[in-house]
Design a protein around this motif. Structure first.
Motif, PDB file in Angstrom:
ATOM      1  N   GLU A   1       2.557  -1.477   7.383  1.00 25.84           N
ATOM      2  CA  GLU A   1       2.529  -0.151   6.444  1.00 25.84           C
ATOM      3  C   GLU A   1       1.133   0.458   6.451  1.00 25.84           C
ATOM      4  N   ALA A   2       0.080  -0.417   6.271  1.00 31.33           N
ATOM      5  CA  ALA A   2      -1.232   0.285   6.447  1.00 31.33           C
ATOM      6  C   ALA A   2      -1.489   0.929   7.591  1.00 31.33           C
TER       7      ALA A   2
ATOM      8  N   HIS B   1      15.397   5.320  13.446  1.00 37.20           N
ATOM      9  CA  HIS B   1      13.898   5.062  13.367  1.00 37.20           C
ATOM     10  C   HIS B   1      13.698   3.781  12.839  1.00 37.20           C
ATOM     11  N   CYS B   2      14.063   3.622  11.703  1.00 30.31           N
ATOM     12  CA  CYS B   2      14.004   2.226  10.875  1.00 30.31           C
ATOM     13  C   CYS B   2      12.790   1.441  10.549  1.00 30.31           C
ATOM     14  N   TYR B   3      11.736   1.680  11.695  1.00 29.08           N
ATOM     15  CA  TYR B   3      10.677   0.982  11.478  1.00 29.08           C
ATOM     16  C   TYR B   3       9.954   1.309  10.041  1.00 29.08           C
ATOM     17  N   PRO B   4       9.092   0.420   9.526  1.00 25.75           N
ATOM     18  CA  PRO B   4       9.162  -1.133   9.742  1.00 25.75           C
ATOM     19  C   PRO B   4      10.427  -1.618   8.943  1.00 25.75           C
TER      20      PRO B   4
ATOM     21  N   TYR C   1       7.901   4.006   0.826  1.00 23.09           N
ATOM     22  CA  TYR C   1       8.443   2.874  -0.222  1.00 23.09           C
ATOM     23  C   TYR C   1       9.972   2.995  -0.393  1.00 23.09           C
ATOM     24  N   LEU C   2      10.456   4.291  -0.546  1.00 22.37           N
ATOM     25  CA  LEU C   2      11.781   4.383  -0.715  1.00 22.37           C
ATOM     26  C   LEU C   2      12.624   4.577   0.519  1.00 22.37           C
TER      27      LEU C   2
ATOM     28  N   PRO D   1       0.747  -1.139   0.041  1.00 19.95           N
ATOM     29  CA  PRO D   1      -0.115   0.034   0.147  1.00 19.95           C
ATOM     30  C   PRO D   1       0.798   1.260  -0.103  1.00 19.95           C
ATOM     31  N   LEU D   2       2.133   1.319   0.275  1.00 19.24           N
ATOM     32  CA  LEU D   2       2.989   2.363   0.086  1.00 19.24           C
ATOM     33  C   LEU D   2       2.865   2.971  -1.065  1.00 19.24           C
TER      34      LEU D   2
END
Lengths: 375, 375, 375
Positions: free
Chosen positions: A270-271, B263-266, B238-239, A242-243
């Motif tokens: 992500e959602a 941070h890094c999540y997710p 996404y990037l 979804p990103l």
């Protein structure tokens, strides 16, 4: 800490995303149960499917609520089948089903009133964009005529009784939706029309459709669902992240488009992130709750790490038999108890308010079903 | 098994990545607390933000440490506000803050000495590359002059009192950093200069900057932080996958560039993997520990599946009010107790050594703050 | 609920993916143990590697099974080293090792019969495609001659005693495998041949090879393993996502190609999904079970959210010393106990059947090792 088990057991469920049930008289109930316990195609070995936990979760429900305890997988005739459905939907306090009519299992019960009677609760319909777009393609020879007819139908969806929209773009072209101009869209239509295939797979045309129906959907104040992530082997799950929808979400959620991301697994974190930064964005973990029952609690916990509790919804994505709806409810309710029993910082009243929001209240507002959900 | 709770409660914290606090006299403390409990923009509904756990975690701290128990969200005047800050930073044993001065909340306290007095511990500054690059663009008409001025400033950062660098490339162009030649970079500069926008968004120019400042950063033996993953709706997450940084990491970490992924999540598992195979690579789970408090323990556990315990750092990424720093500390320390209490194969002394490394020791070495951290 | 600990302790293990052991007389056993406890290169600081849990898990096994309790890290001479190996492999009930001979540690024991004697159980070989392709390149000047020789060798692999195939395409070109024509493949060969490098890194040639050996592998009814996800810094893990293999899986799994995805972390959920919708698709969580021991149970749980229990396999990916095989077994068996002890809906007999499938039975069928595994 207070135990929420009893409260959650009784909490109503609005299943905002599910599909048709089938005829109870179908003879091979065991195989049909197994088949619907997986997203695999029919040429996938049923023996492997029976070595997944979902099938056994369905069997456990079948035994628990059986009309004939000695033969829980027997076909059922009409008054009995309704009794059986009432038992399961009633046990988990389902209050309404919103059915995406675009997917049709074998031996379906297509009539929504008949379904409502069978399950004992109201049933409403979701308008699947691609299915209707395909039907209109058969009737029109050029892009302009097709778009006119299709978009008119979209504009009248609410008047025709639909309560929401759905797109399966993820199955056809992935979720990287982009603005396209009308020339590309028309070219996409021509290629499609002349291909002899009913199935809509043109990326420019699907992109065009999603960018241009958005205002009509906003005008009717109806939500637009998107298939995201987990699905059958026909979806390219790499493109189901979804990103990838960020441009589309930026273009429309601030304008009032209410978007609902369905399933989401394995992109549920992500959602949840998207729901935490975009207005009007909702999501669920349907299909994982029943088809991946050992993971329902873990996935729910991950999904709400960032998301507001007012943005995640219960859904089953179930079809075919009441066991599939029931297992979603069982696993989801168990996940709620586990999560909220150990949640710090908030009191019992707040927890109950959030559980209500998740199970029915947010969906009732979103799909304008407050009247049906008077609980 | 020994319980580490007491040890972890007392362990010092070096917060190697955070931001400015704000004035205690700001009247709308409740809304400001809610606003900073999310990464959402101001047009995101505050009602939804208040249905996230982070806000309630902030409230719990506000009540626990309130000057006036009957009015925990009241504005605070000067000596009182310092007392309040001292209570929270002291309770969690914060020993130093490293502030990225590139982000400025409304009503900020910009003076670092004043901040140090307010929070009761030393405060140092991190040099945000893009912010300084933008300031120098305003003063120079061509690439060569700009680069000369900017790179000179970078070379003198340590002499100017900065203790580390940070890049927000993830917010501007994503993390797929590539080598570019000077001609592309200069063209990027010209486009930027003539755009009338201060904001640096040219991919070639950012790539060029990051590849060419690396030697100056190595020469000063200072770490370079990168925003990774979780951020506001302005980042294309996404990037923001750190696996995209592989070429950059290969080019510089063996040459001595110390990189810190924030941070890094997710993508915290991906970050942990990178830390396990690249020398000089560090990371944290900041922002998730306070803004996703129900997930802090789970995310920490996932982050250290592969990473050495000498490569993960405590940080809050907090700003605005002491509650945000405090909630990061509370959730992170709880995650440490849960993780190390059940860790097999190692004795108590080893566990304590690793907890010290994570909470302050590794950062103290990395940012050359051993003197400030004498504990 | 019944406790499965005792059953799992005794359950046999077929390690379907591992590598060569080394000589017991090597003097620096501590450093060699540390080195193999990570995927990092030799220029990565050993001090950081010793701050990972895996190394301590190896040490714990070394102490537990030591010949000389006062000196568990001493070099071992021949009869003693075999005793030591028998203790560890016997304790965890290893019954057979399938060795990918394409990776060779320093000081290896290359003779499989000698290895079998050392570890006390049968040992068979896996044919690594790229290694053999590289050997044949040295002997042939053009694509046609090379392909003829190499493909003939592939066709005779079973006759030559190999029990399966493996590809490390993920290390060379990533997993987005595509059909290519022979002209592109031949051009790739020429470039490679004239490069002076033995290492095969041509994407068209690797794609061609994998698409064209598939029928020969199907004809011999042997499985084809793929490195997926987690590996050393030489792999671009961004391109190691198994969802990228979808076209290849669609092309061949329905035709009978048995594909085994190795390691998979952090894409183990994706691998589990693929196993749930593609026929003939198997996977494991090797390398994570021993090199990320604190995560083994969590990762196993995630891996089987969707996968049939008849599609996930035990493996260690171990090499060098018996501790690495042993730690994989210890962590994997612990994960099995934790998972199956709390699994709802199924009875003890079903759980035991699934544990047998995972630990040895599915692999025994897949690699035709039923005779060796008579248990």
């Amino acid at each position: 800490m207070d135990d929420l088990s009893e409260f959650v057991d009784q909490v109503p469920l609005l299943d905002h995303h599910c599909h048709f049930l089938i005829d109870g008289k179908v003879p091979n109930r065991d195989d049909r149960l197994a088949q619907v316990s997986t997203e695999a195609d029919k040429d996938y070995p049923l023996a492997d499917t029976k070595n997944r936990l979902a099938y056994h979760g369905f069997l456990a429900l079948a035994k628990e609520f059986a009309l004939d305890a000695n033969n829980p997988l027997a076909a059922m005739n009409d008054p009995g089948y309704a009794t059986y459905n009432h038992r399961i939907f009633g046990h988990f306090h389902f209050k309404e089903l919103l059915i995406d009519t675009g997917f049709v299992p074998d031996d379906p019960i297509l009539d929504l009133d008949q379904t409502a009677e069978l399950v004992g609760i109201p049933v409403k319909a979701i308008y699947r964009l691609e299915t209707h777009a395909e039907d209109f393609m058969l009737e029109h020879d050029n892009f302009a005529a097709w778009w006119q007819a299709f978009s008119n139908d979209v504009k009248q969806a609410k008047a025709h009784g639909f309560v929401g929209f759905k797109s399966i773009a993820a199955y056809r072209v992935g979720l990287h939706l982009e603005p396209v101009n009308v020339i590309e869209a028309a070219a996409g239509f021509d290629t499609w029309k002349h291909s002899g295939e009913k199935r809509l797979t043109s990326k420019p045309l699907i992109d065009y459709m999603l960018y241009h129906v958005a205002p009509f959907i906003i005008a009717q104040d109806m939500p637009l669902q998107f298939h995201v992530g987990y699905g059958d082997a026909d979806t390219d799950m790499y493109l189901g992240n979804p990103l990838l929808m960020r441009d589309y979400l930026k273009a429309f959620t601030k304008k009032g488009l209410k978007v609902v991301l369905l399933h989401c697994y394995p992109y549920h974190r992500e959602a949840g992130y998207l729901a935490s930064v975009f207005p009007n964005l909702y999501f669920d973990i349907s299909l994982l709750d029943n088809l991946g029952p050992s993971g329902a609690s873990r996935v729910f916990n991950e999904a709400v790490e960032l998301a507001p509790y007012t943005r995640i919804l219960f859904a089953s994505d179930a079809s075919t038999y009441p066991e599939m709806y029931g297992l979603a409810a069982r696993q989801f309710k168990q996940a709620l108890v586990a999560h909220f029993n150990q949640l710090p910082f908030v009191d019992l009243a707040q927890k109950k308010a959030w559980i209500n929001a998740i199970c029915w209240q947010t969906s009732a507002k979103l799909y304008h079903q407050e009247r049906e959900l008077r609980v």
